[in-house]
Scaffold this active site. Structure first.
Site: not given
Ligand code: PLP
Length: 410
Positions: A168, A216, A342
């Site tokens: 991310n 997600s 972040c």
């Molecule tokens: C955004 C993200 C999450 C969390 O996701 P949510 O749906 O907001 O709880 C977990 N892992 C990664 C790699 C992400 O980018």
């Protein structure tokens, strides 16, 4: 309505000279207006409890949920019966790792990676406190895991490997197919947090030998507050749920499914599977223009993480000699992210960048720039000019804060 809604959105943005420039697609991607159109009736005229079995309102809601489930499954090559809706990827990661941790009493070890999302690392830490053994693998300077080190870490005690598909912060794509092969050969389960990968790059849980995968909604232009966990069919018996309740989602996740969110998530997955390839080509071209433009003005910048094994919409750049927090404060009209801001309220520099070997100063000089579906060439031109101007200005003006820090450390 769909295409015209998209055009209207782009036109509104183009007319608005001083609208903020959104370059934080890895934090969240705006819900696609086509998705919103599809969701809206499910709040009102087409509302219903998808678990209500005694009337046609419930059946229609259930049909809509099952359509969404098929759309989510199709995006990753799963069967619909292998998709469990959750509130997002945080819940899916918790459910995956906690759900299988106690499966085999002879296997009590989890192997994961230092650059995983904080919710994976914290889930592993909690299991470790409860007696599991956890091995956290380092990454190479390019952010990718070293497959030889992974092989060396896998033993007959290893229950689960958890490796994210796409990081991310730096957007690097881990070699999941190879990891899947290594795990399957050894009878080890593989979980992948694919929140940044699903709908962005092609994924196939069968071909990649993946047992559990987290998704997600809001990272792929669906609504916030929904996600899914793929659980391979054979694992569903004996899986421990996080919640006790009415036994929805085949007992793996109790609670009433949020019908409009499920429908929107499904629609977003279908749009992504149709448009992913063309979108990646368009976005990578914009990213190349951006990097070239920044390099022309600021030749000493450096890209953090591998530039090739990387998703189209991510840049993570160190601006030596500049504090990324100061740069973002100077650019309130450009939405970007620094590692520090972040994942938590703390001002620690990004643990992901530190894991690549960046020193603290360079980690603090780094920004994550996320491009995506609604990023325009004009956004990029404006952002490059504004960022380069401010970096030059911050480097020229002797900075009071750094002077104080210099004084303190001497
Ligand atoms: C955004 C993200 C999450 C969390 O996701 P949510 O749906 O907001 O709880 C977990 N892992 C990664 C790699 C992400 O980018």
């Amino acid at each position: 309505m769909s295409t015209s809604a998209m055009q209207a959105m782009t036109e509104r943005r183009l007319q608005c000279e001083d609208a903020p420039i959104y370059l934080d697609y890895q934090a969240t991607a705006p819900t696609d207006p086509r998705v919103v159109d599809i969701m809206l009736p499910f709040f009102t005229s087409r509302f219903g409890n998808p678990h209500a079995r005694q009337h046609s309102v419930g059946w229609a809601a259930e049909d809509a949920v099952e359509t969404a489930r098929r759309q989510v499954a199709a995006l990753i090559g799963a069967k619909p019966s292998e998709i469990v809706f959750t509130s997002g990827a945080t819940e899916a990661n918790n459910l995956a790792i906690k759900g299988v941790a106690g499966f085999d009493p002879r296997r009590d070890e989890i192997v994961t990676v230092v650059t995983e999302h904080i919710c994976v690392l914290e889930t592993c830490a909690r299991l470790q406190a409860g007696g599991m053994r956890v091995t956290v693998l380092p990454v190479k300077v390019n952010g990718l895991i070293d497959l030889d080190r992974l092989a060396a870490a896998l033993t007959e005690k290893t229950a689960l490997v958890s490796v994210m598909a796409v990081n991310n912060e730096i957007g690097v794509i881990q070699p999941l197919a190879e990891i899947g092969r290594m795990c399957r050969q050894r009878g080890i389960l593989l979980h992948s947090d694919a929140a940044q990968a699903a709908g962005i790059i092609a994924l196939d849980v069968e071909a990649m030998n993946i047992d559990l995968m987290s998704l997600s909604g809001h990272k792929l232009h669906g609504p916030m507050g929904i996600g899914a966990l793929y659980v391979r069919q054979e694992l569903q018996r004996g899986f421990s749920p996080l919640f006790d309740g009415g036994g929805q989602e085949r007992g793996l996740r109790s609670g009433t499914l949020p019908l409009p969110l499920c429908v929107g998530f499904g629609a977003a997955c279908e749009i992504a599977s149709l448009e992913m390839a063309a979108e990646a080509a368009r976005v990578v071209a914009l990213r190349d223009v951006m990097l070239a433009g920044l390099r022309r003005r600021l030749p000493d910048i450096q890209v953090n993480g591998d530039i090739t094994a990387r998703v189209a919409g991510n840049l993570n750049i160190a601006f030596p000699g500049v504090d990324a927090e100061d740069l973002m404060t100077a650019l309130p009209d450009i939405a970007m992210s620094s590692g520090a801001a972040c994942s938590s309220a703390s001002l620690e520099p990004s643990y992901v960048l530190r894991a690549l070997g960046l020193d603290e100063a360079l980690a603090r000089a780094s920004l994550r720039i996320g491009l995506g579906r609604f990023t325009t060439a004009r956004d990029i031109d404006r952002a490059v000019a504004r960022m380069a101007d401010e970096v030059e200005r911050l480097r020229d003006v002797p900075n009071a804060k750094s002077d104080i820090e210099l004084f303190k450390s001497s």
